[in-house]
Design a protein around this motif. Structure first.
Motif, PDB file in Angstrom:
ATOM      1  N   ALA A 186     -17.792 -32.674   2.796  1.00  0.00           N
ATOM      2  CA  ALA A 186     -17.892 -31.228   3.094  1.00  0.00           C
ATOM      3  C   ALA A 186     -19.221 -30.663   2.592  1.00  0.00           C
ATOM      4  CB  ALA A 186     -16.724 -30.502   2.441  1.00  0.00           C
ATOM      5  N   ILE A 187     -20.320 -31.129   3.224  1.00  0.00           N
ATOM      6  CA  ILE A 187     -21.619 -30.511   2.930  1.00  0.00           C
ATOM      7  C   ILE A 187     -21.798 -29.357   3.920  1.00  0.00           C
ATOM      8  CG2 ILE A 187     -24.121 -30.776   2.842  1.00  0.00           C
ATOM      9  CD1 ILE A 187     -23.790 -33.703   2.351  1.00  0.00           C
ATOM     10  N   PRO A 188     -22.001 -28.120   3.474  1.00  0.00           N
ATOM     11  CA  PRO A 188     -22.219 -27.012   4.415  1.00  0.00           C
ATOM     12  C   PRO A 188     -23.387 -27.341   5.353  1.00  0.00           C
ATOM     13  CG  PRO A 188     -21.894 -26.174   2.191  1.00  0.00           C
ATOM     14  CD  PRO A 188     -22.013 -27.664   2.058  1.00  0.00           C
ATOM     15  N   GLY A 189     -23.196 -27.084   6.654  1.00  0.00           N
ATOM     16  CA  GLY A 189     -24.218 -27.444   7.636  1.00  0.00           C
ATOM     17  C   GLY A 189     -25.585 -26.856   7.329  1.00  0.00           C
ATOM     18  N   ASN A 190     -25.595 -25.646   6.741  1.00  0.00           N
ATOM     19  CA  ASN A 190     -26.897 -25.013   6.475  1.00  0.00           C
ATOM     20  C   ASN A 190     -27.578 -25.596   5.233  1.00  0.00           C
ATOM     21  OD1 ASN A 190     -25.308 -23.987   4.443  1.00  0.00           O
ATOM     22  ND2 ASN A 190     -25.780 -21.830   4.853  1.00  0.00           N
ATOM     23  N   GLN A 191     -26.925 -26.586   4.626  1.00  0.00           N
ATOM     24  CA  GLN A 191     -27.531 -27.288   3.488  1.00  0.00           C
ATOM     25  C   GLN A 191     -28.033 -28.672   3.868  1.00  0.00           C
ATOM     26  OE1 GLN A 191     -24.549 -24.974   0.457  1.00  0.00           O
ATOM     27  NE2 GLN A 191     -24.910 -27.123  -0.018  1.00  0.00           N
ATOM     28  N   ILE A 192     -27.986 -28.984   5.153  1.00  0.00           N
ATOM     29  CA  ILE A 192     -28.533 -30.248   5.646  1.00  0.00           C
ATOM     30  C   ILE A 192     -29.800 -29.919   6.430  1.00  0.00           C
ATOM     31  CG2 ILE A 192     -28.174 -32.257   7.128  1.00  0.00           C
ATOM     32  CD1 ILE A 192     -25.156 -31.946   6.626  1.00  0.00           C
ATOM     33  N   HIS A 193     -30.939 -30.354   5.952  1.00  0.00           N
ATOM     34  CA  HIS A 193     -32.235 -29.975   6.539  1.00  0.00           C
ATOM     35  C   HIS A 193     -32.830 -31.171   7.267  1.00  0.00           C
ATOM     36  CE1 HIS A 193     -31.909 -26.285   4.194  1.00  0.00           C
ATOM     37  NE2 HIS A 193     -31.593 -27.033   3.159  1.00  0.00           N
ATOM     38  N   ARG A 194     -32.638 -31.183   8.573  1.00  0.00           N
ATOM     39  CA  ARG A 194     -33.115 -32.297   9.391  1.00  0.00           C
ATOM     40  C   ARG A 194     -34.613 -32.149   9.641  1.00  0.00           C
ATOM     41  NH1 ARG A 194     -33.872 -33.608  14.853  1.00  0.00           N
ATOM     42  NH2 ARG A 194     -33.300 -31.557  15.677  1.00  0.00           N
ATOM     43  N   MET A 195     -35.324 -33.245   9.662  1.00  0.00           N
ATOM     44  CA  MET A 195     -36.748 -33.231  10.063  1.00  0.00           C
ATOM     45  C   MET A 195     -36.785 -33.205  11.590  1.00  0.00           C
ATOM     46  SD  MET A 195     -38.996 -35.891   7.804  1.00  0.00           S
ATOM     47  CE  MET A 195     -39.761 -35.403   6.256  1.00  0.00           C
ATOM     48  N   LEU A 196     -37.427 -32.192  12.171  1.00  0.00           N
ATOM     49  CA  LEU A 196     -37.456 -32.061  13.630  1.00  0.00           C
ATOM     50  C   LEU A 196     -38.642 -32.851  14.180  1.00  0.00           C
ATOM     51  CD1 LEU A 196     -36.591 -28.238  13.863  1.00  0.00           C
ATOM     52  CD2 LEU A 196     -35.045 -30.200  13.715  1.00  0.00           C
ATOM     53  N   ALA A 197     -38.603 -34.147  13.951  1.00  0.00           N
ATOM     54  CA  ALA A 197     -39.760 -34.994  14.279  1.00  0.00           C
ATOM     55  C   ALA A 197     -39.927 -35.191  15.778  1.00  0.00           C
ATOM     56  CB  ALA A 197     -39.616 -36.355  13.601  1.00  0.00           C
ATOM     57  N   GLU A 198     -38.876 -34.797  16.535  1.00  0.00           N
ATOM     58  CA  GLU A 198     -38.980 -34.997  17.994  1.00  0.00           C
ATOM     59  C   GLU A 198     -39.742 -33.872  18.674  1.00  0.00           C
ATOM     60  OE1 GLU A 198     -36.517 -33.876  16.316  1.00  0.00           O
ATOM     61  OE2 GLU A 198     -35.216 -32.527  17.481  1.00  0.00           O
ATOM     62  N   ARG A 199     -40.047 -32.825  17.907  1.00  0.00           N
ATOM     63  CA  ARG A 199     -40.756 -31.679  18.514  1.00  0.00           C
ATOM     64  C   ARG A 199     -42.119 -32.113  19.028  1.00  0.00           C
ATOM     65  NH1 ARG A 199     -40.410 -26.696  14.713  1.00  0.00           N
ATOM     66  NH2 ARG A 199     -42.522 -26.383  15.516  1.00  0.00           N
ATOM     67  N   ALA A 200     -42.507 -31.512  20.156  1.00  0.00           N
ATOM     68  CA  ALA A 200     -43.787 -31.889  20.775  1.00  0.00           C
ATOM     69  C   ALA A 200     -44.927 -31.673  19.787  1.00  0.00           C
ATOM     70  CB  ALA A 200     -44.010 -31.061  22.037  1.00  0.00           C
TER      71      ALA A 200
END
Ligand code: 6PG
Length: 231
Positions: free
Chosen positions: A93-107
Motif C-alpha cells: 500500500a504505497i500511495p500512488g502519489n509517492q511513486i515517482h516514475r522517470m518519464l524517460a519515454e518522453r520525446a
C-alpha cells in the motif's frame, strides 16, 4: 574507503538483501518519519522486491524514486517501473502519489530529466544499485559524459549499443546523487559478475571507467559466485 561487503549463499541472497533494505527503511522512518528510496532495475532486484513485500514496512511513509529508466513506455517489458510494479507496487500500500516514475519515454528526455531532478529530495535516504558486467551502475556507463557531470543530478544518456544491453536511450541519476545518498545498497549476483566485482572493489580507483566505484562506500550484498575473485 573500505566497502561494507556481505558475501552470501545464493539461496539466501534475496532474503538477506530484503532484510537489509527493510531494516534501513525502518530506521529512516524511525528517525525522520519518512524514507525516500531509489530503486534500481535489471534482473537481480526483482526477487528482492518481491521478498520485500513480505516485510513489515510502513509503506505509507515511503516515497519511491528510480535511479535510472529506459526510454520505453511504463508497461514495456524493458521498463524498470514495470518490473517494480509487478514485483512490489501491486502488492503493497504505497500511495500512488509517492511513486515517482522517470518519464524517460518522453520525446524531450532532457526536459524530463530536468523535471525529475527538481523532484528528487536533496538526499535520498536509501539508494539501491546494481552493477553491469562493464562496471556500469544505474545508467552510468564507462566513459559517458554523465560520469563527470558537475551540476545536474539527472540526465538523459545513451547506453552502449546492443548486444550488451537492451534500450540504448535512457535517463539516469548522476554521481552527485550517489554521493549525497544517506545509504547505498549495491546488489550483485552471478559468476558473470565475479571479474567486475573484483575490479570495482579491489582494483585501482577509476570511477570514470568503472562507474560502480562511485558506490564503493556503500553496503555491497554479493552472492558467493560474484565474490569468487575477491581476495
Ligand atoms: C538497468 C539497471 C542497471 C542494472 C545492471 C545490473 O536499468 O539496467 O539499473 O544498472 O542494475 O545492469 O543488471 P542485472 O541485475 O540484470 O545484472
Amino acid at each position: 574507503m573500505t566497502p561494507d561487503v556481505l558475501v552470501v549463499a545464493p539461496e539466501r541472497f534475496d532474503v538477506i538483501a530484503a532484510t537489509t533494505i527493510a531494516d534501513l527503511i525502518g530506521a529512516s522512518i524511525s528517525m525522520r518519519d519518512t524514507c525516500s528510496v531509489a530503486l534500481c532495475g535489471g534482473a537481480t532486484p526483482e526477487p528482492v522486491y518481491r521478498e520485500l513485500t513480505h516485510r513489515s514496512i510502513n509503506w505509507a511513509s515511503v516515497s519511491i524514486y528510480f535511479g535510472d529508466e529506459r526510454a520505453v513506455v511504463p508497461d514495456s517489458h524493458d521498463s524498470n517501473f514495470a518490473m517494480a510494479t509487478r514485483a512490489m507496487f501491486d502488492h503493497v500500500a504505497i500511495p500512488g502519489n509517492q511513486i515517482h516514475r522517470m518519464l524517460a519515454e518522453r520525446a524531450d528526455r532532457g526536459t524530463a530529466a530536468r523535471e525529475y531532478d527538481a523532484l528528487l529530495p536533496p538526499r535520498l535516504d536509501l539508494l539501491l544499485l546494481g552493477v553491469g558486467p562493464d562496471g556500469h551502475t544505474a545508467s552510468l556507463f564507462p566513459g559517458s559524459p554523465a560520469v563527470t557531470e558537475p551540476w545536474r543530478r539527472v540526465v538523459a544518456v545513451a547506453a552502449p549499443a546492443p548486444p550488451l544491453l537492451p534500450n540504448v536511450a535512457r535517463m539516469t541519476i548522476t554521481p552527485l546523487v550517489v554521493a549525497a545518498a544517506r545509504h547505498v545498497v549495491v546488489m550483485v549476483r552471478g559468476a558473470d559478475k565475479a571479474a567486475i566485482v573484483q575490479r570495482v572493489l579491489e582494483g585501482p580507483d577509476q570511477p570514470a571507467n568503472l562507474p560502480a566505484q562511485f558506490a564503493r562506500s556503500g553496503t555491497w550484498i554479493i552472492d558467493q559466485a560474484a565474490a569468487a575473485q575477491l581476495q
